[in-house]
Scaffold this motif. Structure first.
Motif, PDB file in Angstrom:
ATOM      1  N   LEU A   1       0.834  -1.200   0.000  1.00  0.00           N
ATOM      2  CA  LEU A   1       0.000   0.000   0.000  1.00  0.00           C
ATOM      3  C   LEU A   1       0.870   1.252   0.000  1.00  0.00           C
ATOM      4  O   LEU A   1       0.649   2.190  -0.775  1.00  0.00           O
ATOM      5  CB  LEU A   1      -0.925  -0.007   1.228  1.00  0.00           C
TER       6      LEU A   1
ATOM      7  N   GLN B   1       1.011   4.132  -2.833  1.00  0.00           N
ATOM      8  CA  GLN B   1       0.746   5.538  -2.489  1.00  0.00           C
ATOM      9  C   GLN B   1       1.897   6.422  -2.945  1.00  0.00           C
ATOM     10  O   GLN B   1       1.680   7.488  -3.535  1.00  0.00           O
ATOM     11  CB  GLN B   1       0.536   5.675  -0.976  1.00  0.00           C
ATOM     12  N   ASN B   2       3.094   5.981  -2.714  1.00  0.00           N
ATOM     13  CA  ASN B   2       4.243   6.789  -3.120  1.00  0.00           C
ATOM     14  C   ASN B   2       4.342   6.939  -4.633  1.00  0.00           C
ATOM     15  O   ASN B   2       4.838   7.945  -5.130  1.00  0.00           O
ATOM     16  CB  ASN B   2       5.541   6.178  -2.578  1.00  0.00           C
TER      17      ASN B   2
ATOM     18  N   ASN C   1       1.704   6.956  -6.591  1.00  0.00           N
ATOM     19  CA  ASN C   1       0.420   7.460  -7.090  1.00  0.00           C
ATOM     20  C   ASN C   1      -0.292   6.447  -7.977  1.00  0.00           C
ATOM     21  O   ASN C   1      -0.962   6.805  -8.942  1.00  0.00           O
ATOM     22  CB  ASN C   1       0.627   8.785  -7.828  1.00  0.00           C
ATOM     23  N   ASP C   2      -0.147   5.199  -7.614  1.00  0.00           N
ATOM     24  CA  ASP C   2      -0.896   4.148  -8.307  1.00  0.00           C
ATOM     25  C   ASP C   2      -2.206   3.967  -7.537  1.00  0.00           C
ATOM     26  O   ASP C   2      -2.364   3.054  -6.726  1.00  0.00           O
ATOM     27  CB  ASP C   2      -0.069   2.860  -8.325  1.00  0.00           C
ATOM     28  N   ALA C   3      -3.124   4.884  -7.802  1.00  0.00           N
ATOM     29  CA  ALA C   3      -4.366   4.946  -7.023  1.00  0.00           C
ATOM     30  C   ALA C   3      -5.160   3.660  -7.134  1.00  0.00           C
ATOM     31  O   ALA C   3      -5.738   3.184  -6.148  1.00  0.00           O
ATOM     32  CB  ALA C   3      -5.213   6.129  -7.514  1.00  0.00           C
ATOM     33  N   LEU C   4      -5.183   3.085  -8.321  1.00  0.00           N
ATOM     34  CA  LEU C   4      -5.975   1.884  -8.513  1.00  0.00           C
ATOM     35  C   LEU C   4      -5.434   0.720  -7.687  1.00  0.00           C
ATOM     36  O   LEU C   4      -6.191   0.032  -6.995  1.00  0.00           O
ATOM     37  CB  LEU C   4      -6.017   1.506  -9.995  1.00  0.00           C
ATOM     38  N   SER C   5      -4.151   0.518  -7.718  1.00  0.00           N
ATOM     39  CA  SER C   5      -3.590  -0.588  -6.949  1.00  0.00           C
ATOM     40  C   SER C   5      -3.704  -0.336  -5.453  1.00  0.00           C
ATOM     41  O   SER C   5      -3.909  -1.262  -4.662  1.00  0.00           O
ATOM     42  CB  SER C   5      -2.122  -0.795  -7.330  1.00  0.00           C
ATOM     43  N   ALA C   6      -3.568   0.919  -5.057  1.00  0.00           N
ATOM     44  CA  ALA C   6      -3.703   1.239  -3.636  1.00  0.00           C
ATOM     45  C   ALA C   6      -5.092   0.875  -3.144  1.00  0.00           C
ATOM     46  O   ALA C   6      -5.266   0.208  -2.115  1.00  0.00           O
ATOM     47  CB  ALA C   6      -3.428   2.727  -3.410  1.00  0.00           C
ATOM     48  N   THR C   7      -6.080   1.291  -3.883  1.00  0.00           N
ATOM     49  CA  THR C   7      -7.446   1.070  -3.407  1.00  0.00           C
ATOM     50  C   THR C   7      -7.842  -0.402  -3.511  1.00  0.00           C
ATOM     51  O   THR C   7      -8.577  -0.906  -2.658  1.00  0.00           O
ATOM     52  CB  THR C   7      -8.439   2.013  -4.143  1.00  0.00           C
TER      53      THR C   7
END
Lengths: 428, 428, 428, 428
Positions: A359, A363-364, A366-372
């Motif tokens: 996670l 976040q670092n 900015n891979d928003a899709l993978s983070a969520t």
């Protein structure tokens, strides 16, 4: 002494144990593939507890009506017995939070009863939002922030009395929620009113024992419908800051404006060292006081995601109190509290499954899709086998509600406790 | 018979009459410049009336507490006297709306009392959101939409009883508001529940006298906190449509989701011939039941802008009932109701001042700025002199609140009516 | 022709197939204990599809800015290729919904391209909320409800043009969303404006082919900020009712007031035969157009709970169209659409698991707790193995996002398609 | 130099002067009865000014479309001319707030133009929510809180550049609003993100000239739709506190959650010495950026009630900046800004009329009804004659909109300034 027959409990558990083992093992294997040891998660879940509010075991209501159920507790000692049922079956609710004056009793009696039932006492709750018979000054127009000095003093002294009783029964926190506010523009001078609130709060804080914490609670509206003195976390933070190091903010999930991002408020309070704890419940419209996780379970998970993150990174001073605070209007309160305690545990267990290393990287980058989807993967894991195994190993029930129903506890207390005839309030 | 001494009234009016005349004349001159005859506006305001709910003269409360004031009415006959005070001073509240069973009494006695006080009776209100002592079936899980046939039948019969009583006292409308809904996803099957509601409503409608109207009321939430059977105007419209020509929708200003454009709902219901009437009040958060116009007076004006527009264009079947419906928790209910009745009149008067010819032209030319300033110009006109003059000429008070206070009515009834000791509900 | 190399796909699937089989089998065993045949669920999921909006494959934005990503599609044929990627990997998105004039092209070319890519065409979308170069009349002040006849006529004709194009490419539905409304009280006469809307809609409806359906869409606000002509489902229902049997209401999950119970609206529209379909997305504040299920997955499940209930009971005329409608501002649109399509499938699969016989009994007995835990038990079942197995068996990817990333599709199209330099709108 | 012909202005004023005098005198007499000297109110109103945002004179839009009007300003010098029109006619808008880089120009040219037009410069506004052509790092994923150091540094430097330009043109404040946030749960770590924000803000603050103030602005959502870094006044207060004595909170009336009591937030910020100023506008749903006072004029009055209270009691450090911030989508921006400036003045004038001695007594005695009617009495006073007389005496127009229309300014600039052809954004 147990409230629920242990042989019944054992017999019920036996029926579902094999299936549970199968499910636990297959979940264990799956988690193992992700590098997670299921037993460690189970151990954390096992150690987790959420306090029960004494008033939660009675049937709640609205300003329109209250519809009591059979076997309503007649007083604090009945309430403690009901709380013991919840703890025996879920092993997730080791302590009870008292509300004064509703639960006022001889401390030694409270201690004896609690010891017998295997319960402890959590934060004390004061009540300056109602008038009690024989009370000198009315709280109609406020309590800690009232324009009248004597009324404020009465409210301060009531809080000190709560501390005194709390000390006698092993509590170490006072939760202060006031309904003070106004119903009309102009009714109160916002600034003067808040100054008076702060003065009163300081008087209480000055008498707080060294090992105690003071929790103040914010709420956007109700019972005041135009303005509320402690209306949001911003004001709540100012209070805790003004008072001192033992003062913290309490977050009730149903006390915010529509659409507000509550998990972010939790993060802010953690970051600034002022998160005191929670009143868990759920809501769709206002302070609906519905069962925790019954309306938006993902939001509950997101709150726990913040808590686990703070726990794992060792956020300074992080030690929030966890309590349920619900109004059970159409269910058996014992059942609702059992299910809710398990929902809180569930959110905790799911949050423990989050791959925080991954996670953080997402976040670092900015891979928003993978983070969520990392959060979602943890959330959608069905951790019920972990919770059930933890309960079982702790002496609780694999399926608390069905054991409870099999025990006929409700029917038994209904025979002992007189029916409450007049449940309606007719306050509109 | 009058409740307020007429010589006191005359004396108080005398003190402010000169100033009123000056203000009335200067406003008259200003309106004349705009081509408006002030006397015509005054005449319409004079003829306007809003009904008072019988329960409004008692102090309201919340699920947390109720703080009664001195001189609380002991029953319907005390309530009628309080209503008479309001009417005598404001001349804007000629009728009272009863709530059954709270106001149940011998019809002849009701008629006699009302005649003596110069009051009439407005719509009847049924109550199937509370259990009454001795009631066979509980409304805990619903009334008109309950899963159980006998409970639904009981609720139907209660409504028929309300009609019967209403016929005996000259009412010609029944208002049906139910709290039916659910607190949990899955608790109720939305479709089946609404089918049952419609069936029950049809049974009531079938017995509605020919010259009566049936008003159904929608509300987004409370007392149900996950879903409500009649949750919005869309469902309300479907009900009125299913029932027939005597069925209409009632709009309570506090019963909508946040941000909803209420004046537009009013327009839609007028357009489709289904606007039954209003429960006037104001709100900032939920169904706050605050005094009408106390929070957002411009919204009240915009509602009246629709009503006056419909009145002037002769919208087919347009004949809405007007009633206040408020909860007076921190004020003297009589004072709040007087001020609220005047606020409703004020919005009506302001809406009458709108230059509708100019407005229509601006709308057709998409001159949004001129259109909105046309409304604003009417809204910001201080029509108090018109209202005060209308009251004075009708035998009321130029300044109702100050005459009321001068009359010491509250102190007098406080001596006659025993203090209400236990006001708290403690339902949380 | 495939957009993603089939050997890469096969190779990626091979890596995770064993784990999938294990998980599928253990879930199958668990469901079997509940009397559910996992293969039947899988079959239904397999057959399920949700349409993709052509505009969804481009990066979205806000009134403040748009930040395009690499490889933005240059037109409808690029868009179709991106859509094909989504379908190849998820096997859940067999058709594409076009937006005119953005996607205007020679029908034969559209058909040829779609056939080659294995795609079909879903509902047509008209655009009367923007002005196009060379357009005679501006939609600044409305389109179908404009005060000016010629402007309305232009908007009507544009819709007819959409139908014509749609017929040529095998579509059989027209979705009409207009931004018509007002920004100021008084700007528009609500009633006249709605009359004009209805007139225009009738003109379109009159030309609707017999086998077509007309979907109208409601939205509380944006781009109009004081009032919107089709503001809620109540107005939307009136439209569908006025138009006739081929007219239905479309529900976009982000188009409601805060706190509104959307699943209940779905139930009402089903009950009255007017549910046309969905624009799936998620929102926390307004029409946020976030990825479906990313904010409140339980709400999505509750919507599908209604849909499955309607499907199983054979609700008359029940045949809703399913489409995604999202704005992808910070993710790769292809990834977001794949994940969202799978979230919709997930909610469908979970809703299929609900024990409806038990649920119905709990509802009839007002056992609210058991009813809601019945829903929750289905919701918390991790159905990912079912979805993945269905994808795999249909020729898709077990893990679509990771195959997509492995394929370097985005990098490849970024080389072909010129970078979009000016992404900012600067409209504030 | 004047933009509007002074003889036209004089001629128009002459037509309405007599009526104005009559109205002013009768209002004066009425206020005199209340012990209020109308000339003193007029004097205060005369001295009051609200800044105009340079971007406000262009037509605004939404993410769906922008519909430009005739004569759109081509750059900052055209914008200044439009602002001068507003000031000449209303005499209420002496300064302009620039937005960089939109308004970047040679300082000497800006100063010369402003001097010629009789305008000054208010707070500077930085822009890190959009990417500019040639910019090294994108703000797609944030600016001051971006995960990447270089991007943050770029955003910091842009703010320092704004300060530098501001110093050259006599500004003494910097307003920082960022769109930073996230669209998905998990996309950003709330705590780390806010730490980064604070670090960046401290770097800007460190370079703030001694006589400057830094205003930070909170906003609940948009352009980020799941979380926003500076989401509410609580976070905003923490920022101002962390930064130091020159840091203050800016309140935009449209940036709060539904139902929030904004006037109370204003009071809290005043009480804790951190109210920096306002972005005035109005809203019904979200950040609608509608004309100030057009939706809820009473709320605007209640905000000014707090401001006047703070002014009169001499609240320490109280010196808020006043600015309009609106999006004019369907009106002539010049007209909207004139009307809005007058609405702000109106609220100020009404708040000055509040009988604060009486109000304080009612508050102390908990006479809620009298307290609120005291506010209402001031609010419903039609102060238009005071405003008009102040304008007239200051050389402005009695009726600014009608003089503006009579001047044909819009038609004239439409000839000079080329029509903007492409207004649509098509960002959905």
């Amino acid at each position: 002494m147990t409230m629920i027959d242990t042989s019944l409990l054992a017999q019920e558990n036996t029926r579902s144990l094999n299936a549970l083992k199968t499910d636990y093992d297959s979940l264990g294997e799956r988690l193992d593939r992700q590098g997670i040891a299921i037993d460690e998660i189970k151990q954390k879940v096992s150690a987790y507890g959420v306090a029960i509010p004494s008033w939660g075991v009675g049937t709640g209501g609205t300003r329109f009506a209250r519809f009591p159920g059979p076997g309503e507790p007649r007083g604090i000692f009945d309430k403690l017995e009901d709380c013991a049922v919840i703890q025996e079956l879920t092993r997730a609710t080791p302590s009870v939070s008292l509300h004064i004056p509703w639960d006022k009793a001889v401390p030694a009696d409270l201690n004896a009863k609690a010891r017998k039932l295997g319960l402890g006492f959590d934060a004390m709750n004061s009540n300056t939002f109602q008038d009690q018979p024989g009370q000198s000054h009315s709280y109609k127009f406020g309590s800690l922030s009232h324009t009248d000095t004597a009324t404020r003093q009465q409210a301060i002294e009531h809080n000190l009395e709560c501390i005194e009783l709390g000390q006698a029964i092993g509590s170490n926190a006072l939760t202060v929620w006031v309904g003070d506010g106004s119903n009309f523009p102009g009714q109160s001078n916002f600034t003067r009113q808040f100054e008076r609130y702060l003065d009163s709060a300081k008087s209480i804080y000055a008498k707080l024992p060294d090992d105690w914490r003071l929790f103040t609670e914010h709420k956007i509206f109700e019972p005041a419908f135009y303005s509320t003195v402690v209306q949001d976390w911003g004001t709540n933070y100012l209070i805790a800051k003004e008072l001192g190091d033992k003062a913290y903010c309490l977050v009730d999930l149903g006390h915010h404006a529509p659409n507000v991002n509550i998990e972010m408020i939790v993060a802010r309070l953690v970051q600034f060292g002022k998160l005191g704890g929670f009143h868990f419940n759920d809501s769709k419209y206002g302070d609906d006081d519905l069962d925790t996780g019954s309306i938006d379970p993902y939001r509950l998970f997101l709150v726990f995601n913040e808590l686990v993150d703070a726990e794992l990174r060792g956020a300074p001073g992080f030690n929030p109190a966890h309590m349920l605070d619900q109004s059970h209007n159409v269910t058996d309160p014992i059942e609702s509290l059992m299910v809710s305690a398990m929902e809180v545990q569930r959110a905790y267990a799911q949050a423990l499954l989050v791959d925080r290393k991954a996670l953080g990287d997402f976040q670092n980058n900015n891979d928003a899709l993978s983070a969520t989807t990392t959060l979602k993967a943890a959330f959608r894991t069905d951790v019920e086998p972990i919770l059930a195994m933890a309960r079982h190993e702790n002496g609780g029930a694999i399926d608390p509600v069905s054991v409870y129903r099999a025990s006929s506890y409700r029917q038994k207390v209904a025979e002992l406790r007189p029916a409450v005839l007049n449940g309606g309030s007719g306050i509109v």
